[in-house]
Design a protein around this motif. Structure first.
Motif, PDB file in Angstrom:
ATOM      1  N   GLN A 282     -11.524   5.665  -1.136  1.00  0.00           N
ATOM      2  CA  GLN A 282     -10.503   6.177  -0.222  1.00  0.00           C
ATOM      3  C   GLN A 282      -9.650   5.036   0.325  1.00  0.00           C
ATOM      4  O   GLN A 282      -8.425   5.139   0.406  1.00  0.00           O
ATOM      5  CB  GLN A 282     -11.153   6.952   0.920  1.00  0.00           C
ATOM      6  CG  GLN A 282     -10.139   7.580   1.876  1.00  0.00           C
ATOM      7  CD  GLN A 282     -10.800   8.391   2.977  1.00  0.00           C
ATOM      8  OE1 GLN A 282     -12.014   8.523   3.025  1.00  0.00           O
ATOM      9  NE2 GLN A 282     -10.009   8.916   3.873  1.00  0.00           N
TER      10      GLN A 282
ATOM     11  N   SER B  85      -5.679   4.667  -0.917  1.00  0.00           N
ATOM     12  CA  SER B  85      -4.650   4.875   0.106  1.00  0.00           C
ATOM     13  C   SER B  85      -3.958   3.582   0.496  1.00  0.00           C
ATOM     14  O   SER B  85      -2.813   3.595   0.962  1.00  0.00           O
ATOM     15  CB  SER B  85      -5.261   5.511   1.353  1.00  0.00           C
ATOM     16  OG  SER B  85      -6.141   4.596   1.998  1.00  0.00           O
TER      17      SER B  85
ATOM     18  N   LYS C  45      -4.813   1.900   2.990  1.00  0.00           N
ATOM     19  CA  LYS C  45      -4.835   1.820   4.446  1.00  0.00           C
ATOM     20  C   LYS C  45      -5.872   0.816   4.932  1.00  0.00           C
ATOM     21  O   LYS C  45      -6.878   0.565   4.275  1.00  0.00           O
ATOM     22  CB  LYS C  45      -5.120   3.204   5.047  1.00  0.00           C
ATOM     23  CG  LYS C  45      -3.996   4.205   4.829  1.00  0.00           C
ATOM     24  CD  LYS C  45      -4.327   5.549   5.468  1.00  0.00           C
ATOM     25  CE  LYS C  45      -3.190   6.541   5.264  1.00  0.00           C
ATOM     26  NZ  LYS C  45      -3.491   7.875   5.846  1.00  0.00           N
TER      27      LYS C  45
END
Length: 692
Positions: free
Chosen positions: A183, A187, A189
């Motif tokens: 994840q 992403s 992030k």
């Protein structure tokens, strides 16, 4: 000295161990303290920020030889830069590498980090600020990570059309589990301090002054390393990875279609194939990274990154603006004031509407929350932001920003009222989005110290600011506004005082064409899907709602009355919406209903090249006109402005880069065809023929 002041000084000083005068004539310094702890400090020469280059890794390898010869009790890695640990890899060096060169360089880098990982003493990465990309991957090769409060960790390579390339695809899943790791990598992030601790990236979160004690706890064995859970071990099995990967692919395809952004899909593929075998995964990571480096997507995203750096470097002058006064506490005024205060400036805001000033303060708190500011940083921001209904701050402000309604009479009345209230030498800037400055100068206190400072909504999300110079603007005024933008972490682009300036001049034909297509009976969702499939972050109908339909109407009317060449007629549906008070996001309803958040247009109708060209080519044609008329200085500045203000498909490198890829002759020919079919607004600008 008070205890409070002593605590502040202790917290502000970086603990670097015994490295003053220690061995190190390049990017690293190494020394051993009286407790037998080795300190290896990264301090890239001739730079305020650390990056991980081949030279940095070569010198790390040299220091590891020394460390292996006289093993310390523990080894601490950290940065001496106040900016943070490391910003990532040296993108300039990567951009020009051929596939075989990249594979060789990455193979050598992996060997160095394997050597670091294999040291027989505990290794501890101490992170303050950001550890990103390759910088984070160096930290992952250590046994422990200690986060100084405020630290963040991230692998943002997907934003450059790549994925981690220094072992991150193996080490992060092993540390925090495959699902959480994927994840983060997919992403791009970052995980900020507390989130990093919860995930298991950071073993400890401390304040700087407690670092010595934290290291002592690790060396004594009091800090336990996280172990893999049963659920994480299940992904050693191919069926479990395949099942999870299908869900990942569906989610990724929605936000980053494989045709435009191959990197996240490549990452999923190599994890599915090799996630059970770290050695094979690392080999696949190197080959995949080197291949992606040659993709058009990566080249264009790296170009966009370079363009960002170019805009920053153009504004490196000293900023003498410490106090700012904003006139107007509406949406734009509130955003400008809150963002400026969050970046450390003292800001006063005047508005005759007391409720608007109250809402501004609440909005500022929300912006701080969205930016992951803690309670103390939020408090400090709000302390610097002062509602000022009587305008007392005017007399102290170095910069006054007018953010009133987009109406020439209103703005000139505001300017006339400033006479004798601004301090000598202060700059006055208007946030007008479409009104030409030459028509507003009649009542300003000093024409030479008057310019446009055009922020985009929302200021906290859109980094670009247009610095607009009119005929009498002093170059020093422009330069000071450029420096101010850099000081508040925004990207300035200088433009001339032309109708619509640059961004709105290019954007408005695109938005109006979308509304005309709707007027012809094409559903708004299909119009938006055409732009989304081209690569725009938001469809033009949704974007019009986001900007505000009243603002769109004002800009369209201004352009229609001031341009030599016609743009699309203003569709009646736009006027009808504005007259009904359906202004878009800010009123809760425009062409879409915003009550449940940002609309997600769905259309199963086919999107052909005709529809896409009718949307995109008017924008390109306006960009060509801006270049021909000198509204901006260069193709690079134009592409940067459109990418960072409108989100123009970054994987295409900007509108003029896309036009160059397609071919100027082809663009001119296609515009001529559209002109015959739909009217004079599509007439090719002479720029295409002059630069073919």
């Amino acid at each position: 000295m008070t205890t409070r002041m002593q605590d502040y000084l202790n917290a502000s000083r970086l603990e670097l161990g015994n490295t003053a005068g220690a061995l190190g004539d390049g990017h690293w310094r190494y020394g051993v303290d009286d407790d037998g702890i080795g300190w290896l400090v990264l301090d890239c020469t001739s730079s305020s920020v650390n990056t991980i280059s081949d030279k940095v890794l070569e010198q790390l390898d040299t220091h590891l030889s020394q460390i292996e010869a006289a093993m310390p009790k523990a080894l601490v890695l950290r940065s001496s830069k106040s900016a943070g640990f490391a910003a990532g890899a040296d993108i300039n060096a990567l951009a020009g590498l051929a596939t075989d060169q990249a594979e060789t360089l990455l193979g050598d880098a992996h060997a160095v980090l394997h050597r670091l990982q294999g040291l027989s003493c505990p290794t501890i990465a101490v992170i303050h600020g950001a550890a990103l990309g390759a910088g984070f991957e160096v930290a992952l090769a250590c046994d422990y990570r200690v986060a100084i409060d405020g630290a963040s960790f991230g692998l943002p390579e997907v934003q450059l059309g790549l994925h981690p390339g220094l072992g991150g695809t193996v080490r992060l899943p092993a540390l925090i589990g495959p699902l959480q790791a994927m994840q983060m990598m997919l992403s791009g992030k970052s995980a900020h301090t507390r989130r990093a601790k919860d995930l298991g990236i950071a073993d400890l979160v401390i304040e700087e002054r407690h670092l010595r004690n934290a290291i002592a706890q690790i060396v004594s064995g009091k800090v336990k390393r996280k172990s893999r859970g049963v659920k994480d071990k299940a992904f050693d099995l191919a069926p479990a990875r395949s099942l999870a990967a299908e869900k990942m692919r569906r989610k990724v395809e929605q936000k980053a279609p494989k045709a435009h952004y191959p990197a996240p899909h490549a990452l999923i593929d190599i994890w599915v194939q090799h996630g059970h075998d770290p050695h094979a995964m690392q080999k696949a990571e190197i080959a995949s990274f080197a291949g992606l480096l040659q993709s058009d997507t990566s080249k264009n995203l790296i170009r966009a990154f370079m363009l960002r750096q170019t805009l920053k470097q153009a504004a490196k002058g000293t900023c003498d603006i410490a106090r700012v006064h904003v006139i107007g506490a509406g949406i734009m005024g509130s955003e400008i004031a809150a963002w400026t205060a969050m970046q450390g400036k003292r800001v006063t805001v005047s508005d005759p509407d007391g409720d608007a000033l109250g809402k501004m303060v609440a909005h500022a708190a929300q912006i701080c929350k969205d930016a992951h500011k803690d309670s103390l940083a939020t408090r400090d921001t709000l302390d610097r932001l002062m509602p000022d209904p009587n305008g007392y701050g005017l007399r102290h402000a170095d910069l006054v920003i007018e953010a009133g309604p987009e109406n020439a009479d209103t703005k000139t009345a505001i300017f006339a009222d400033l006479a004798g209230k601004m301090k000598s030498g202060a700059i006055l800037a208007s946030n007008t989005s479409s009104l030409q400055l030459d028509g507003l100068t009649g009542h300003v206190p000093d024409k030479t110290r008057f310019a446009g400072l055009h922020f985009f909504n929302p200021v906290s999300k859109v980094p670009l600011v247009e610095i607009v110079s009119h005929g009498a603007t002093d170059p020093q005024t422009r330069d000071q506004l450029m420096a101010f933008c850099a000081a508040i972490n925004r990207l300035p682009v200088p433009v001339s005082d032309a109708p619509g300036f640059l961004v709105n001049r290019a954007l408005m034909p695109y938005l109006l064409e979308a509304l005309l297509l709707m007027d012809e009976g094409i559903p708004k969702a299909r119009v938006d899907r055409a732009a989304l499939e081209f690569g725009m972050p938001m469809g033009p109908v949704t974007l019009a709602d986001q900007v505000g339909l009243d603002i769109c109407l004002d800009v369209a009317e201004s352009l229609n009355s001031s341009l030599d060449k016609p743009i699309a007629d203003i569709p009646p549906i736009l006027r009808d919406k504005v007259e009904a008070g359906d202004l878009g996001r800010k009123s809760g309803r425009g062409f879409y209903d915003w009550s449940d958040g940002t609309p997600k247009p769905v259309s199963n109708a086919s999107i052909g090249p005709e529809l896409t060209d009718r949307l995109i080519l008017p924008m390109l044609n306006a960009c060509a006109e801006c270049l021909r008329k000198g509204v901006t200085d260069s193709v690079d500045q134009l592409d940067a402005a459109m990418i960072f203000a409108t989100g123009f498909a970054p994987f295409r490198g900007g509108p003029m880069k896309y036009a160059g890829t397609r071919g100027y002759d082809a663009i001119r020919q296609r515009l001529s065809e559209l002109e015959k079919a739909h009217g004079a607004r599509f007439a090719p600008d002479p720029y295409w023929g002059e630069h073919a």
